[in-house]
Design a protein around this motif. Structure first.
Motif, mmCIF file in Angstrom:
data_model
loop_
_atom_site.group_PDB
_atom_site.id
_atom_site.type_symbol
_atom_site.label_atom_id
_atom_site.label_comp_id
_atom_site.label_asym_id
_atom_site.label_seq_id
_atom_site.Cartn_x
_atom_site.Cartn_y
_atom_site.Cartn_z
ATOM 1 N N GLN A 126 3.386 6.410 -5.308
ATOM 2 C CA GLN A 126 3.185 6.614 -6.738
ATOM 3 C C GLN A 126 2.137 7.703 -6.991
ATOM 4 O O GLN A 126 2.308 8.534 -7.876
ATOM 5 C CB GLN A 126 2.743 5.297 -7.395
ATOM 6 C CG GLN A 126 2.201 5.432 -8.803
ATOM 7 C CD GLN A 126 3.199 6.012 -9.771
ATOM 8 O OE1 GLN A 126 4.406 5.894 -9.595
ATOM 9 N NE2 GLN A 126 2.698 6.665 -10.804
ATOM 10 N N GLN A 127 1.076 7.720 -6.207
ATOM 11 C CA GLN A 127 0.037 8.732 -6.364
ATOM 12 C C GLN A 127 0.588 10.129 -6.050
ATOM 13 O O GLN A 127 0.296 11.093 -6.760
ATOM 14 C CB GLN A 127 -1.166 8.436 -5.450
ATOM 15 C CG GLN A 127 -1.902 7.178 -5.816
ATOM 16 C CD GLN A 127 -2.661 7.298 -7.120
ATOM 17 O OE1 GLN A 127 -2.283 8.023 -8.026
ATOM 18 N NE2 GLN A 127 -3.743 6.564 -7.226
ATOM 19 N N MET A 137 0.828 -1.196 0.000
ATOM 20 C CA MET A 137 0.000 0.000 0.000
ATOM 21 C C MET A 137 0.871 1.259 0.000
ATOM 22 O O MET A 137 0.521 2.250 -0.621
ATOM 23 C CB MET A 137 -0.911 -0.043 1.216
ATOM 24 C CG MET A 137 -2.020 0.942 1.166
ATOM 25 S SD MET A 137 -3.075 0.566 -0.232
ATOM 26 C CE MET A 137 -4.444 1.560 0.125
ATOM 27 N N TYR A 138 1.990 1.218 0.677
ATOM 28 C CA TYR A 138 2.879 2.364 0.751
ATOM 29 C C TYR A 138 3.373 2.766 -0.635
ATOM 30 O O TYR A 138 3.430 3.948 -0.957
ATOM 31 C CB TYR A 138 4.046 2.029 1.678
ATOM 32 C CG TYR A 138 5.081 3.118 1.766
ATOM 33 C CD1 TYR A 138 4.833 4.278 2.484
ATOM 34 C CD2 TYR A 138 6.302 2.997 1.105
ATOM 35 C CE1 TYR A 138 5.768 5.283 2.560
ATOM 36 C CE2 TYR A 138 7.246 4.003 1.175
ATOM 37 C CZ TYR A 138 6.980 5.144 1.899
ATOM 38 O OH TYR A 138 7.906 6.142 1.969
ATOM 39 N N GLU A 139 3.718 1.778 -1.476
ATOM 40 C CA GLU A 139 4.229 2.073 -2.812
ATOM 41 C C GLU A 139 3.148 2.729 -3.678
ATOM 42 O O GLU A 139 3.442 3.635 -4.465
ATOM 43 C CB GLU A 139 4.726 0.793 -3.475
ATOM 44 C CG GLU A 139 5.974 0.243 -2.831
ATOM 45 C CD GLU A 139 6.408 -1.063 -3.461
ATOM 46 O OE1 GLU A 139 5.831 -1.445 -4.502
ATOM 47 O OE2 GLU A 139 7.322 -1.682 -2.914
ATOM 48 N N TYR A 140 1.910 2.293 -3.526
ATOM 49 C CA TYR A 140 0.821 2.884 -4.297
ATOM 50 C C TYR A 140 0.618 4.348 -3.907
ATOM 51 O O TYR A 140 0.463 5.207 -4.776
ATOM 52 C CB TYR A 140 -0.471 2.086 -4.063
ATOM 53 C CG TYR A 140 -1.672 2.685 -4.753
ATOM 54 C CD1 TYR A 140 -1.839 2.554 -6.125
ATOM 55 C CD2 TYR A 140 -2.621 3.407 -4.038
ATOM 56 C CE1 TYR A 140 -2.932 3.122 -6.770
ATOM 57 C CE2 TYR A 140 -3.710 3.974 -4.671
ATOM 58 C CZ TYR A 140 -3.858 3.821 -6.030
ATOM 59 O OH TYR A 140 -4.939 4.378 -6.667
ATOM 60 N N GLU A 141 0.626 4.647 -2.630
ATOM 61 C CA GLU A 141 0.462 6.028 -2.173
ATOM 62 C C GLU A 141 1.625 6.893 -2.641
ATOM 63 O O GLU A 141 1.442 8.052 -3.028
ATOM 64 C CB GLU A 141 0.340 6.073 -0.657
ATOM 65 C CG GLU A 141 -0.956 5.474 -0.146
ATOM 66 C CD GLU A 141 -1.002 5.380 1.366
ATOM 67 O OE1 GLU A 141 -0.011 5.781 2.021
ATOM 68 O OE2 GLU A 141 -2.013 4.906 1.878
#
Length: 61
Positions: free
Chosen positions: A7-8, A1-5
């Motif tokens: 990236q956003q 989840m950290y990587e997705y945030e």
């Protein structure tokens, strides 16, 4: 989840930077166009004045 945030956040930052650079380019273009227009109208106005003319021939010594 950290990587997705992350990236956003990165994508949002890139979008902000691109928008800022676009605004800077548009402002520079607008300034350039205004300068060009002012120079054209100024040159047209000054072409009829005798104040800035140089003598046609050099003075005899």
């Amino acid at each position: 989840m950290y990587e997705y945030e992350f990236q956003q956040l990165r994508a949002a930052d890139l979008i902000r930077r691109a928008d800022h650079e676009r605004q800077v380019r548009e402002a520079a273009l607008a300034r350039r166009a205004a300068r060009r227009q002012a120079a054209e109208s100024s040159a047209e106005h000054e072409s009829h004045s005798r104040r800035f003319r140089r003598p046609g021939s050099a003075r005899a010594a």
